[in-house]
Design an enzyme around this catalytic site. Structure first.
Site, PDB file in Angstrom:
ATOM      1  N   LYS A 142      49.927  36.774  37.848  1.00 47.76           N
ATOM      2  CA  LYS A 142      48.688  36.011  37.938  1.00 47.76           C
ATOM      3  C   LYS A 142      48.149  35.718  36.535  1.00 47.76           C
ATOM      4  CE  LYS A 142      44.920  39.299  37.914  1.00 47.76           C
ATOM      5  NZ  LYS A 142      43.613  39.598  38.400  1.00 47.76           N
ATOM      6  N   ASP A 229      38.934  37.064  39.876  1.00 48.95           N
ATOM      7  CA  ASP A 229      39.760  38.008  39.133  1.00 48.95           C
ATOM      8  C   ASP A 229      40.206  39.188  39.989  1.00 48.95           C
ATOM      9  OD1 ASP A 229      40.958  39.088  36.702  1.00 48.95           O
ATOM     10  OD2 ASP A 229      39.343  40.560  36.720  1.00 48.95           O
ATOM     11  N   HIS A 234      43.747  41.405  44.438  1.00 47.79           N
ATOM     12  CA  HIS A 234      43.865  42.841  44.706  1.00 47.79           C
ATOM     13  C   HIS A 234      43.104  43.281  45.959  1.00 47.79           C
ATOM     14  CE1 HIS A 234      45.634  42.729  40.841  1.00 47.79           C
ATOM     15  NE2 HIS A 234      44.532  42.887  40.121  1.00 47.79           N
TER      16      HIS A 234
END
Length: 479
Positions: A142, A229, A234
């Site tokens: 990423k 982010d 995640h």
């Protein structure tokens, strides 16, 4: 078993990720004899150096970031390393790179970590030079775009040269041992799966807390923010693993099929179901730290904290809120999943003055990997003044339960799987696009309702509105 690769090509080979994670992981795999003896590792980046210069560069990184006890065979590992300078915007450079890589008849694994603007020229160069053959596979680090549209552009560029089964999209959280253990906890123990639903679980919390500020990520982070982010990748991957249905088998297709079903069932978030924040000057661990604007050197409306109340509109999880929280400059560094079970429907001990609390399962991912299940137990005594119950934790600390195996860097597993061609712990395109679709809707809602980050003091758990987000439901963040 998939055919392994005999060459590994590392883009961004002089960057921070390579120094901290990739080179230490590869050296550790070499020391444990987990990669083939003839595996060649070719690094490439803009920096001009030769093989010897890169080996010296790698030695310095290993001495800094790899524990001494894991450096066995470092000298022979360094002999695997080769280097070729490359400007990704210069297509002629890829021909020289291909000559350095050599024949790839036995397979080539490519690890691509680059700026989004360089994806298309890099893929074009790989294709034109013959490095994007059907015997190659490519790992993508990423960021893969900044929204659904740019993500599709990147994925389309990669798909023009590689088939989906050759593409390994990396989320390093999936390489963490405790994240993988989540699947074992759910699907290898009959104790949990019958209770893993709305009838028995009150809510789920997922926290990714960081004590650091911008560090070396100034340029990237201010254009991204906490939502893109951390949440987009995640945290949504953790949510999918918690909420997925049992796959038919532990293989890439079955596991990822179930994850994408979860992501597609995410309900659109309402304007009162998110909180954003940005840290101001405060203290972390007794040390004064500046505010975000001070670190950045200018005013910004980028969020460094976000809390979300999410719902899954499916049979298993109907009515169960998933509270997500992540931020920078929080009091402690912690990544954990909390599964809060419901109360018993009737307490037979209430008449004796005893109060029971609902069971809670806490899965710690970092910095410590552990699993804690809180149970109610009777406090010893003759109970002449009433019976008392107390929560008793059952702790499973991975370093204690498994004293033999070495604690590994997450990238060790992911690099080894890339070399060997196992996609189970990598993210499929439809997963990425489902994640971005949900994130884009949240950002659109922020724009529509004029949402701006609320200030919070560094060293605290974010804006007070994040506390209200859960407490109006009678829920407290696990702290």
């Amino acid at each position: 078993m998939n055919r392994g690769s005999d060459s590994l090509l590392l883009f961004g080979a002089t960057g921070d990720l390579a120094q901290r994670m990739l080179l230490p992981s590869l050296c550790a795999l070499h020391a444990d004899k987990l990669v083939a003896e003839d595996l060649r590792i070719i690094g490439t980046a803009r920096q001009d150096m030769d093989d010897a210069g890169y080996r010296n560069f790698a030695r310095a990184a290993l001495e800094k970031f790899l524990p001494a006890e894991r450096r066995g065979g470092m000298g022979t590992f360094l002999n695997r390393l080769h280097y070729q300078p490359l400007d990704a915007t210069d297509q002629a450079g890829f021909t020289t790179l291909a000559k350095k890589v050599g024949p790839i008849d036995e397979g080539l694994a490519i690890f691509l970590s680059t700026a989004p603007a360089l994806f298309e020229p890099t893929i074009a160069g790989l294709a034109a030079s013959g490095l994007a053959s059907d015997k190659a596979r490519i790992g993508l680090e990423k960021p893969l775009g900044t929204d659904l549209e740019t993500s599709r552009q990147i994925n389309d560029a990669v798909a023009s040269a590689f088939r989906e089964e050759q593409i390994f999209r990396i989320d390093h959280y999936l390489g963490k041992e405790t994240v993988q253990n989540l699947l074992a906890l759910r699907f290898a123990n009959i104790l949990f799966e019958p209770l893993w639903n709305a009838a028995h679980i009150d809510h789920v919390q997922i926290t990714v807390a960081e004590t650091v500020g911008l560090e070396s990520r100034v340029g990237y982070y201010d254009g991204s923010g906490a939502l893109r982010d951390m949440v987009q990748n995640h945290m949504l991957q953790l949510l999918a693993l918690v909420a997925m249905e049992p796959p038919s088998s532990f293989d890439a297709t079955a596991v990822r099929d179930e994850k994408v079903k979860v992501l597609r069932s995410l309900r659109l978030v309402g304007p009162d179901e998110t909180v954003t924040g940005q840290y101001r000057a405060g203290a972390i661990g007794g040390q004064a730290v500046p505010g975000y604007d001070e670190e950045l050197g200018k005013d910004s409306d980028t969020e460094t904290f976000v809390a979300i109340k999410a719902h899954l509109d499916n049979w298993r999880w109907k009515g169960v809120p998933f509270y997500l929280r992540t931020g920078k400059r929080l009091p402690t560094r912690r990544t954990e999943i909390v599964v809060q079970f419901r109360r018993v429907p009737h307490s037979i001990f209430a008449g004796k003055g005893a109060r029971s609390e609902p069971n809670r399962l806490v899965i710690g991912i970092q910095p410590e990997e552990n699993i804690t299940l809180s149970l109610m137990a009777k406090v010893p005594g003759l109970d002449r003044e009433g019976l008392r119950l107390r929560e008793v934790p059952l702790d499973i600390r991975m370093q204690d339960a498994f004293a033999g195996p070495t604690k590994r860097i997450a990238y060790e597993r992911l690099l080894l799987d890339l070399i060997e061609g196992d996609q189970t712990l990598f993210v499929r395109r439809d997963e990425v696009e489902a994640q971005w679709d949900w994130i884009d809707a949240i950002r659109a809602s922020w724009g529509e309702h004029g949402v701006t980050p609320k200030p919070y003091t560094a060293g605290t758990w974010g804006p007070s509105a994040a506390i209200a987000l859960t407490e109006r439901d009678g829920v407290h963040w696990h702290e």
